[in-house]
Write an enzyme that holds these catalytic residues in place. Structure first.
Site, mmCIF file in Angstrom:
data_model
loop_
_atom_site.group_PDB
_atom_site.id
_atom_site.type_symbol
_atom_site.label_atom_id
_atom_site.label_comp_id
_atom_site.label_asym_id
_atom_site.label_seq_id
_atom_site.Cartn_x
_atom_site.Cartn_y
_atom_site.Cartn_z
ATOM 1 N N GLU A 62 0.808 -1.220 0.000
ATOM 2 C CA GLU A 62 0.000 0.000 0.000
ATOM 3 C C GLU A 62 0.840 1.269 0.000
ATOM 4 O O GLU A 62 0.515 2.241 -0.657
ATOM 5 C CB GLU A 62 -0.938 0.009 1.214
ATOM 6 C CG GLU A 62 -2.060 -1.005 1.123
ATOM 7 C CD GLU A 62 -3.017 -0.888 2.284
ATOM 8 O OE1 GLU A 62 -3.415 0.247 2.599
ATOM 9 O OE2 GLU A 62 -3.359 -1.927 2.884
ATOM 10 N N ASP A 135 -1.885 -4.287 3.725
ATOM 11 C CA ASP A 135 -1.845 -4.380 5.188
ATOM 12 C C ASP A 135 -2.607 -5.597 5.709
ATOM 13 O O ASP A 135 -3.633 -5.986 5.133
ATOM 14 C CB ASP A 135 -2.434 -3.109 5.815
ATOM 15 C CG ASP A 135 -1.498 -1.916 5.669
ATOM 16 O OD1 ASP A 135 -0.333 -2.116 5.273
ATOM 17 O OD2 ASP A 135 -1.926 -0.782 5.946
ATOM 18 N N ASP A 137 -5.030 -6.598 7.563
ATOM 19 C CA ASP A 137 -6.298 -6.431 8.261
ATOM 20 C C ASP A 137 -7.417 -6.541 7.237
ATOM 21 O O ASP A 137 -7.181 -6.815 6.061
ATOM 22 C CB ASP A 137 -6.341 -5.088 9.006
ATOM 23 C CG ASP A 137 -6.061 -3.889 8.101
ATOM 24 O OD1 ASP A 137 -6.129 -4.050 6.860
ATOM 25 O OD2 ASP A 137 -5.764 -2.801 8.619
ATOM 26 N N GLU A 139 -9.353 -4.311 5.841
ATOM 27 C CA GLU A 139 -9.292 -3.350 4.745
ATOM 28 C C GLU A 139 -8.182 -3.723 3.772
ATOM 29 O O GLU A 139 -8.350 -3.615 2.555
ATOM 30 C CB GLU A 139 -9.079 -1.938 5.283
ATOM 31 C CG GLU A 139 -9.247 -0.875 4.231
ATOM 32 C CD GLU A 139 -9.440 0.521 4.805
ATOM 33 O OE1 GLU A 139 -9.709 1.432 4.025
ATOM 34 O OE2 GLU A 139 -9.313 0.675 6.035
ATOM 35 N N TYR A 360 2.724 -4.085 13.425
ATOM 36 C CA TYR A 360 1.506 -3.475 12.870
ATOM 37 C C TYR A 360 0.698 -2.808 13.971
ATOM 38 O O TYR A 360 0.484 -3.378 15.040
ATOM 39 C CB TYR A 360 0.659 -4.537 12.164
ATOM 40 C CG TYR A 360 -0.434 -3.944 11.310
ATOM 41 C CD1 TYR A 360 -0.136 -3.024 10.318
ATOM 42 C CD2 TYR A 360 -1.760 -4.301 11.511
ATOM 43 C CE1 TYR A 360 -1.127 -2.472 9.530
ATOM 44 C CE2 TYR A 360 -2.769 -3.757 10.717
ATOM 45 C CZ TYR A 360 -2.443 -2.840 9.737
ATOM 46 O OH TYR A 360 -3.428 -2.296 8.954
ATOM 47 N N ARG A 362 -2.485 -1.538 14.054
ATOM 48 C CA ARG A 362 -3.940 -1.675 14.200
ATOM 49 C C ARG A 362 -4.233 -3.078 14.708
ATOM 50 O O ARG A 362 -4.317 -4.021 13.936
ATOM 51 C CB ARG A 362 -4.649 -1.403 12.869
ATOM 52 C CG ARG A 362 -4.497 0.030 12.388
ATOM 53 C CD ARG A 362 -5.304 0.317 11.131
ATOM 54 N NE ARG A 362 -5.099 1.690 10.678
ATOM 55 C CZ ARG A 362 -4.197 2.054 9.785
ATOM 56 N NH1 ARG A 362 -3.398 1.137 9.248
ATOM 57 N NH2 ARG A 362 -4.067 3.315 9.426
ATOM 58 N N HIS A 406 -3.343 -10.119 15.063
ATOM 59 C CA HIS A 406 -1.938 -9.736 15.048
ATOM 60 C C HIS A 406 -1.394 -9.772 16.469
ATOM 61 O O HIS A 406 -2.131 -9.925 17.435
ATOM 62 C CB HIS A 406 -1.765 -8.314 14.499
ATOM 63 C CG HIS A 406 -2.631 -8.017 13.319
ATOM 64 N ND1 HIS A 406 -2.418 -8.584 12.099
ATOM 65 C CD2 HIS A 406 -3.725 -7.228 13.179
ATOM 66 C CE1 HIS A 406 -3.332 -8.150 11.254
ATOM 67 N NE2 HIS A 406 -4.141 -7.337 11.893
#
Length: 757
Positions: A62, A135, A137, A139, A360, A362, A406
């Site tokens: 990303e 990423d 997750d 999204e 990470y 989030r 995570h």
């Protein structure tokens, strides 16, 4: 016709059309057949055959910063490109969701990303293998799924790789275990996006019609504003109650002093409601009066000692990191996540090159992998000694609602201490990294050991207590202490039961019960997490959105609802009580988790929501009356007609308008006045403005009569050499400095450090 077997999705190309509402002959059109999506005929992407001799493996991430780091880790056989976030989304100016056809969304290629899409497709056809490394997750999974469509890739093939930290070891390990795109995660993310689109596109126009143009309502942020408004109602309805405490100072015969507080009367908890009661008790506690009546002197009845251990807190999750940054560093959630993203993606660290410093950011997990736990124990032993590590490593339990996808947020390498990386980080990056570093290490350190002491003094029927504690072993607090635990420790002297004490002073203190505190960013994030509203990636956008939409404002770091926010919440509570409430919103979060876990389906969750939302929407359209927001007095006078100027809300936020409307149409933007007299005309003051391109500058309030302007922020201080106004410059690395605004002055280039005091 080409069949693209991705369920519940239709796709149209984002073509720039000439003329409103006209379709260009031969243009691409969609045709939907239930169960399968049929796309118009198009030239499929075909790999070059044969591939070029210099063909490489393509990895798509990303972030451009992350792309450079990963490409260096992977070597010359790989090319890494960045998608820069989403490349497809629901259309900007259309609803884009076919509710009748199982909530099928229509996606369009983002117009401003068309060149990037073309570059990715051109690289795809000449690459050996393509890996999607967005990423880790929901999204990120959705972005990979959209990339798979754009590149004509089968999402069921092993094309998806994940990097939970941007280090060489983690990147190489991730590349060794490619897997298919997790369509359940894609469905969960798509469900959230469609839920928000339904609320935004159905409810917002209603608010435009009934309140004012430009308003918008969000499924989750509306609940956050509701919490803030309801807390304000509690504060306004709160009636303070008076109560008193009695405190006394006692001394032993050898001079030891004790500060006590009345705890019990006749064996029951002391409850003193009036000043007269407090005065009577104070009089009875005077030792000299007691002695005159023939009573025995006051003695220490008992001394209680007990040892306690306090365990360290777990390493950071997204929520706890944001809360601690607000409390300790005065960082908002948005700033915290921006800095954390930079630390995760990586920075140039001297001889170590470009490397990610934290995992990470989030996450709602407190889990740490075994290798890192052992590394932490070795580091603690070498740095602090064996006594600072517990017999067994601390293992922390995740909350029941945690996805645990995570690890917790931690440093990627204990070799890169805050001291080592300090020269390469900005001041704020270093402060956040140090906080993450200390919290992680502390989570694996031995507990704090304290000895708590309570001294009880009996004076007739009155029991007074002195309490304090002594730290026997600092444990993890040698390195880190929670913001809420930062306080001065009281230490009591060594003393024995039976010791005679003499009263020195008795003080009566009046108190009033306090209303509940307004929400700060930290307390609101904590409440949202506890109530199950939102997820790690949503807390910062919620904080940002509710302020940008003028529903709340900050006063002394606390959220206060605006008049607009109160009106919107009252309307939503009246007409959308079943949707815009805490329990239903938390339930929908659980349903999104259930989609990801395969326990529920996209269509069922959206249908459950819409079956509640649709009847409320219909009732609101019929029953909601138009609301007029009364203007708030600004203290300013209209220069055209002399009427008072009032604050009003519009689609671009708060502004000043003449109260004599519609006879007078005068309006003005609200300016940020620095309160510094203009050095050129001496009449106006310097105000903060923005150029057409959005760049901040500072000019005279008397413009256009006075054209004085500065690009750097002025301060109310004059240059010692030439008398010109001074400006301040903020640096990412190093302290702020003051410079003279006069380009011909020696102090224009040579700055002086700002004294923070």
């Amino acid at each position: 016709m080409l069949e693209f077997p991705i369920k519940r999705t239709i796709v149209i190309d984002d073509k720039k059309k000439k003329g409103r509402g006209r379709k260009k002959k031969g243009s691409d059109e969609k045709m939907v057949i239930k169960g399968t999506v049929h796309l118009p005929e198009k030239q499929p992407l075909k790999k070059m055959d044969p591939l070029p001799k210099n063909a490489k493996n393509l990895v798509i991430v990303e972030s451009p910063a992350k792309a450079k780091t990963i490409e260096r880790f992977l070597g010359s056989d790989y090319k890494v490109m960045a998608s820069r976030g989403h490349l497809r989304d629901l259309p900007r100016n259309q609803f884009g969701v076919n509710i009748e056809d199982n909530f099928t969304p229509t996606y369009t290629n983002m117009f401003d990303k068309r060149k990037l899409i073309e570059d990715l497709q051109n690289e795809y056809v000449r690459s050996k293998t393509v890996y999607l490394a967005t990423d880790p997750d929901r999204e990120g999974e959705a972005i990979s799924w959209h990339l798979a469509h754009l590149l004509d890739m089968d999402p069921q093939t092993s094309c998806r790789v994940m990097f939970h930290e941007i280090t060489k070891k983690a990147v190489l390990a991730g590349m060794e275990h490619p897997q298919p795109i997790d369509l359940k995660k894609v469905d969960a993310q798509q469900a959230r996006r469609v839920l928000d689109r339904i609320v935004g596109y159905k409810l917002s126009p209603l608010l435009w019609k009934k309140v004012c143009k430009g308003l918008s309502a969000g499924r989750v942020q509306s609940v956050a504003v509701r919490l803030i408004c309801e807390r304000e109602e509690e504060i306004k309805a709160f009636v303070p109650e008076e109560y008193w405490t009695v405190e006394g100072t006692y001394k032993t015969e050898d001079g030891l002093e004790l500060h006590t507080e009345l705890a019990k009367i006749d064996g029951k908890k002391a409850a003193i409601e009036t000043g007269d009661q407090a005065a009577a008790i104070a009089s009875a506690l005077q030792w000299e009066k007691g002695k005159a009546d023939g009573h025995e002197p006051d003695r220490i009845e008992k001394v209680e000692k007990r040892k306690r251990k306090r365990q360290p807190q777990p390493p950071f999750t997204t929520s706890t990191m944001q809360q601690e940054c607000v409390s300790k560093l005065n960082f908002g959630a948005k700033k915290t996540m921006m800095l954390a993203q930079q630390l995760y993606e990586g920075l140039d660290i001297g001889e170590h090159g470009h490397v990610g410093l934290i995992t990470y950011m989030r996450t709602d997990s407190v889990r740490i992998n075994d290798d890192m736990v052992q590394n932490a124990r070795d580091f603690i032993t070498a740095t602090y000694g064996k006594e600072y590590i517990p017999a067994k490593p601390h293992v922390y339990k995740a909350k029941q609602s945690s996805q645990d996808a995570h690890e917790a947020i931690r440093p990627t390498s204990l070799e890169l201490t805050p001291d080592k990386v300090a020269p390469y980080l900005s001041r704020d990056q270093l402060r956040l990294y140090t906080l993450v570093w200390n919290r992680f290490l502390a989570s694996q350190m031995a507990p704090v050991e304290t000895e708590h002491m309570t001294i009880v003094i009996m004076s007739g029927s009155y029991e007074l207590r002195a309490a304090g504690y002594t730290v026997l072993f600092k444990g993890f607090t040698e390195l880190y202490e929670d913001a809420k635990k930062d306080k001065t420790l009281s230490v009591l002297p060594a003393i024995e039961a039976g010791t005679i004490v003499h009263n020195q002073t008795i003080d009566t203190i009046q108190h009033f019960t306090q209303p509940p505190a307004r929400y700060t960013e930290a307390s609101l994030i904590k409440t949202l997490e506890e109530k199950g509203i939102g997820r790690p990636s949503t807390y910062a956008p919620i904080m940002d959105t509710i302020q940008n939409r003028n529903y709340v404002e900050k006063k002394d770091k606390q959220f206060v609802p605006t008049e607009l926010g109160v009106i919107i919440v009252d309307l939503l509570k009246k007409f959308f009580e079943r949707i815009i409430n805490v329990s239903f919103t938390a339930h929908m979060e659980e349903e999104l988790d259930a989609i990801e876990q395969g326990k529920d389906t996209y269509v069922h969750v959206l249908k459950e929501f819409y079956d509640v939302f649709e009847p409320e929407m219909e009732a609101a359209e019929e029953g909601m009356e138009k609301v007029t927001i009364a203007g708030q007095d600004s203290g300013e006078v209209c220069e055209l007609c002399g009427a008072p100027m009032v604050y009003k809300f519009g689609r671009f936020g708060k502004f000043l308008a003449c109260s004599n409307f519609p006879e007078c149409h005068n309006t003005k933007a609200i300016v940020d006045d620095l309160g510094i007299t203009c050095p050129k005309c001496g009449k106006g003051t310097l105000i903060r403005r923005k150029s057409k391109r959005g760049r901040v500058f500072y000019g005279c309030s008397q413009y256009p009569e006075c054209d004085f302007v500065l690009w750097n922020q002025p301060v109310d201080k004059r240059c010692k050499l030439c008398g010109s106004i001074m400006t301040i410059k903020h640096y990412k690395k190093g302290p702020d400095k003051l410079f003279c605004s006069n380009p011909e002055c020696e102090n224009h280039k040579k700055g002086e450090e700002v004294n923070e005091e």
